[in-house]
Design a protein around this motif. Sequence first.
Motif, PDB file in Angstrom:
ATOM      1  N   MET A   1       0.669  -1.365   0.001  1.00  0.00           N
ATOM      2  CA  MET A   1      -0.007   0.109  -0.046  1.00  0.00           C
ATOM      3  C   MET A   1       0.882   1.307   0.076  1.00  0.00           C
ATOM      4  SD  MET A   1      -2.684   1.387  -0.117  1.00  0.00           S
ATOM      5  CE  MET A   1      -4.126  -0.058   0.185  1.00  0.00           C
ATOM      6  N   ILE A   2       1.918   1.161   0.706  1.00  0.00           N
ATOM      7  CA  ILE A   2       2.763   2.452   0.759  1.00  0.00           C
ATOM      8  C   ILE A   2       3.604   2.707  -0.613  1.00  0.00           C
ATOM      9  CG2 ILE A   2       5.004   3.210   1.779  1.00  0.00           C
ATOM     10  CD1 ILE A   2       4.265   1.643   4.272  1.00  0.00           C
ATOM     11  N   ASP A   3       4.081   1.360  -1.334  1.00  0.00           N
ATOM     12  CA  ASP A   3       4.372   1.900  -2.838  1.00  0.00           C
ATOM     13  C   ASP A   3       3.429   2.427  -3.534  1.00  0.00           C
ATOM     14  OD1 ASP A   3       6.832   0.920  -1.844  1.00  0.00           O
ATOM     15  OD2 ASP A   3       6.590  -1.027  -2.597  1.00  0.00           O
ATOM     16  N   ALA A   4       2.054   1.781  -3.462  1.00  0.00           N
ATOM     17  CA  ALA A   4       1.124   2.341  -4.288  1.00  0.00           C
ATOM     18  C   ALA A   4       0.710   3.843  -4.050  1.00  0.00           C
ATOM     19  CB  ALA A   4      -0.262   1.489  -4.153  1.00  0.00           C
ATOM     20  N   ALA A   5       0.883   4.158  -2.833  1.00  0.00           N
ATOM     21  CA  ALA A   5       0.651   5.802  -2.259  1.00  0.00           C
ATOM     22  C   ALA A   5       1.760   6.414  -2.983  1.00  0.00           C
ATOM     23  CB  ALA A   5       0.599   5.763  -0.734  1.00  0.00           C
ATOM     24  N   ARG A   6       2.903   5.970  -2.726  1.00  0.00           N
ATOM     25  CA  ARG A   6       4.105   7.082  -3.390  1.00  0.00           C
ATOM     26  C   ARG A   6       4.055   7.062  -4.834  1.00  0.00           C
ATOM     27  NH1 ARG A   6       8.023   8.348   0.420  1.00  0.00           N
ATOM     28  NH2 ARG A   6       9.455   8.730  -1.005  1.00  0.00           N
ATOM     29  N   PHE A   7       3.372   5.926  -5.407  1.00  0.00           N
ATOM     30  CA  PHE A   7       3.260   5.969  -6.832  1.00  0.00           C
ATOM     31  C   PHE A   7       2.187   6.963  -7.568  1.00  0.00           C
ATOM     32  CE2 PHE A   7       1.322   4.651 -11.031  1.00  0.00           C
ATOM     33  CZ  PHE A   7       2.333   4.493 -11.807  1.00  0.00           C
ATOM     34  N   VAL A   8       0.959   7.090  -6.910  1.00  0.00           N
ATOM     35  CA  VAL A   8      -0.109   8.140  -6.958  1.00  0.00           C
ATOM     36  C   VAL A   8       0.340   9.563  -6.510  1.00  0.00           C
ATOM     37  CG1 VAL A   8      -1.900   6.193  -6.950  1.00  0.00           C
ATOM     38  CG2 VAL A   8      -1.429   7.713  -4.805  1.00  0.00           C
ATOM     39  N   ALA A   9       1.427   9.631  -5.650  1.00  0.00           N
ATOM     40  CA  ALA A   9       1.823  10.622  -5.650  1.00  0.00           C
ATOM     41  C   ALA A   9       2.963  11.316  -6.293  1.00  0.00           C
ATOM     42  CB  ALA A   9       2.469  10.778  -3.971  1.00  0.00           C
ATOM     43  N   GLY A  10       3.538  10.390  -7.333  1.00  0.00           N
ATOM     44  CA  GLY A  10       4.269  10.806  -8.424  1.00  0.00           C
ATOM     45  C   GLY A  10       5.808  10.343  -8.244  1.00  0.00           C
ATOM     46  N   ASP A  11       5.847   9.362  -7.242  1.00  0.00           N
ATOM     47  CA  ASP A  11       7.176   9.023  -7.071  1.00  0.00           C
ATOM     48  C   ASP A  11       7.401   7.932  -8.186  1.00  0.00           C
ATOM     49  OD1 ASP A  11       9.740   8.148  -6.275  1.00  0.00           O
ATOM     50  OD2 ASP A  11       8.918   7.055  -4.353  1.00  0.00           O
ATOM     51  N   ARG A  12       8.058   8.311  -9.253  1.00  0.00           N
ATOM     52  CA  ARG A  12       8.107   7.239 -10.136  1.00  0.00           C
ATOM     53  C   ARG A  12       9.648   7.362 -10.727  1.00  0.00           C
ATOM     54  NH1 ARG A  12       3.210   9.399 -11.667  1.00  0.00           N
ATOM     55  NH2 ARG A  12       1.471   8.180 -11.061  1.00  0.00           N
ATOM     56  N   PRO A  13      10.442   6.120 -10.961  1.00  0.00           N
ATOM     57  CA  PRO A  13      11.689   6.513 -11.411  1.00  0.00           C
ATOM     58  C   PRO A  13      11.560   6.641 -13.101  1.00  0.00           C
ATOM     59  CG  PRO A  13      11.188   4.354 -11.125  1.00  0.00           C
ATOM     60  CD  PRO A  13       9.812   5.031 -10.735  1.00  0.00           C
ATOM     61  N   GLY A  14      12.557   7.047 -13.759  1.00  0.00           N
ATOM     62  CA  GLY A  14      12.784   6.930 -15.362  1.00  0.00           C
ATOM     63  C   GLY A  14      12.234   8.358 -15.781  1.00  0.00           C
ATOM     64  N   ILE A 107       1.683   9.887   1.252  1.00  0.00           N
ATOM     65  CA  ILE A 107       1.474  10.952  -0.071  1.00  0.00           C
ATOM     66  C   ILE A 107       2.082  12.500   0.729  1.00  0.00           C
ATOM     67  CG2 ILE A 107       0.413  12.597  -1.381  1.00  0.00           C
ATOM     68  CD1 ILE A 107      -1.627  10.105  -1.985  1.00  0.00           C
ATOM     69  N   LEU A 108       1.590  12.826   1.899  1.00  0.00           N
ATOM     70  CA  LEU A 108       2.134  13.798   2.715  1.00  0.00           C
ATOM     71  C   LEU A 108       3.544  13.709   2.967  1.00  0.00           C
ATOM     72  CD1 LEU A 108      -0.750  14.357   5.141  1.00  0.00           C
ATOM     73  CD2 LEU A 108      -0.101  15.868   3.225  1.00  0.00           C
ATOM     74  N   LYS A 109       4.099  12.529   3.258  1.00  0.00           N
ATOM     75  CA  LYS A 109       5.420  12.299   3.674  1.00  0.00           C
ATOM     76  C   LYS A 109       6.320  12.473   2.295  1.00  0.00           C
ATOM     77  CE  LYS A 109       6.344   8.485   5.918  1.00  0.00           C
ATOM     78  NZ  LYS A 109       6.729   7.167   6.292  1.00  0.00           N
ATOM     79  N   TYR A 110       5.737  11.645   0.953  1.00  0.00           N
ATOM     80  CA  TYR A 110       6.467  12.162   0.040  1.00  0.00           C
ATOM     81  C   TYR A 110       6.592  13.436  -0.462  1.00  0.00           C
ATOM     82  CZ  TYR A 110       7.422  11.904  -4.827  1.00  0.00           C
ATOM     83  OH  TYR A 110       8.099  12.062  -6.205  1.00  0.00           O
ATOM     84  N   TRP A 111       5.465  14.415  -0.188  1.00  0.00           N
ATOM     85  CA  TRP A 111       5.478  15.622  -0.718  1.00  0.00           C
ATOM     86  C   TRP A 111       6.383  16.625   0.107  1.00  0.00           C
ATOM     87  CZ3 TRP A 111      -0.599  16.351  -1.308  1.00  0.00           C
ATOM     88  CH2 TRP A 111      -0.876  15.871  -2.449  1.00  0.00           C
ATOM     89  N   ALA A 112       6.617  16.177   1.488  1.00  0.00           N
ATOM     90  CA  ALA A 112       7.542  16.808   2.257  1.00  0.00           C
ATOM     91  C   ALA A 112       8.845  16.546   2.028  1.00  0.00           C
ATOM     92  CB  ALA A 112       7.155  16.554   3.861  1.00  0.00           C
ATOM     93  N   GLU A 113       9.207  15.169   1.700  1.00  0.00           N
ATOM     94  CA  GLU A 113      10.461  14.896   1.163  1.00  0.00           C
ATOM     95  C   GLU A 113      10.698  15.514  -0.213  1.00  0.00           C
ATOM     96  OE1 GLU A 113      10.274  10.656   0.664  1.00  0.00           O
ATOM     97  OE2 GLU A 113      10.103  10.389   2.852  1.00  0.00           O
ATOM     98  N   THR A 114       9.937  15.813  -1.048  1.00  0.00           N
ATOM     99  CA  THR A 114      10.016  16.430  -2.220  1.00  0.00           C
ATOM    100  C   THR A 114      10.540  17.891  -2.135  1.00  0.00           C
ATOM    101  OG1 THR A 114       8.733  14.998  -3.331  1.00  0.00           O
ATOM    102  CG2 THR A 114       9.171  16.736  -4.574  1.00  0.00           C
ATOM    103  N   ARG A 115       9.632  18.554  -1.040  1.00  0.00           N
ATOM    104  CA  ARG A 115       9.890  20.113  -0.817  1.00  0.00           C
ATOM    105  C   ARG A 115      11.344  20.096  -0.398  1.00  0.00           C
ATOM    106  NH1 ARG A 115       4.476  19.672   0.989  1.00  0.00           N
ATOM    107  NH2 ARG A 115       5.145  19.515   2.941  1.00  0.00           N
ATOM    108  N   GLU A 116      11.936  19.372   0.645  1.00  0.00           N
ATOM    109  CA  GLU A 116      13.036  19.283   1.349  1.00  0.00           C
ATOM    110  C   GLU A 116      14.284  19.240   0.332  1.00  0.00           C
ATOM    111  OE1 GLU A 116      13.237  16.452   4.371  1.00  0.00           O
ATOM    112  OE2 GLU A 116      11.623  17.322   5.514  1.00  0.00           O
ATOM    113  N   GLN A 117      14.161  18.554  -0.737  1.00  0.00           N
ATOM    114  CA  GLN A 117      14.879  18.318  -1.722  1.00  0.00           C
ATOM    115  C   GLN A 117      14.964  19.434  -2.800  1.00  0.00           C
ATOM    116  OE1 GLN A 117      13.861  14.653  -3.966  1.00  0.00           O
ATOM    117  NE2 GLN A 117      14.615  13.520  -2.162  1.00  0.00           N
TER     118      GLN A 117
END
Length: 118
Positions: A1-14, A107-117
Motif C-alpha cells: 500500500m505504501i508503494d502504491a501511495a508513493r506511486f500516485v503521489a508522483g514517485d516514479r523512476p525514469g 503522500i504527505l510524507k512524499y510531498w514533504a521529502e520532495t519539498r526538502e530536496q
Amino acid sequence: MIDAARFVAGDRPGPSLEYIESLKANRAPEEIVKRAEKAFEINNTYDVLEENWDAIQLYMSVKTQWRTGGTTGQPIGLDYVAVDVAMNRLGIKNDAFCQLQIIEGEILKYWAETREQQ
C-alpha cells in the motif's frame, strides 16, 4: 500500500514526458526516443492488489480534496467529508478508510521529502 501511495503521489523512476518531448524537440535519434518512451510506459504502470483496489479507487476519487493550512498553504490532510461522500457514492466499505489513511500519510510524507530536496 505504501508503494502504491508513493506511486500516485508522483514517485516514479525514469524519464518524464517533458524529457521525452525535449528529446524529440532536440532531434534525438529515434532509437533513444523509443527507449525513453518505453521506459516511461513501464514506470507509469502500477499493479494494484485486489485487496487494495477499493482504497486506491477511493483515493483517486478524492485526490483533489486536500485541506491546506499554515502560512504556506501546504496540504495537511484529506477532507473527510468529501471522503465520506465518495465512499457512499462508490459503495466502498469502511475497511478502505483505514487504507486510505495510510495512502494519505505516505503522500504527505512524499510531498514533504520532495519539498526538502528543492
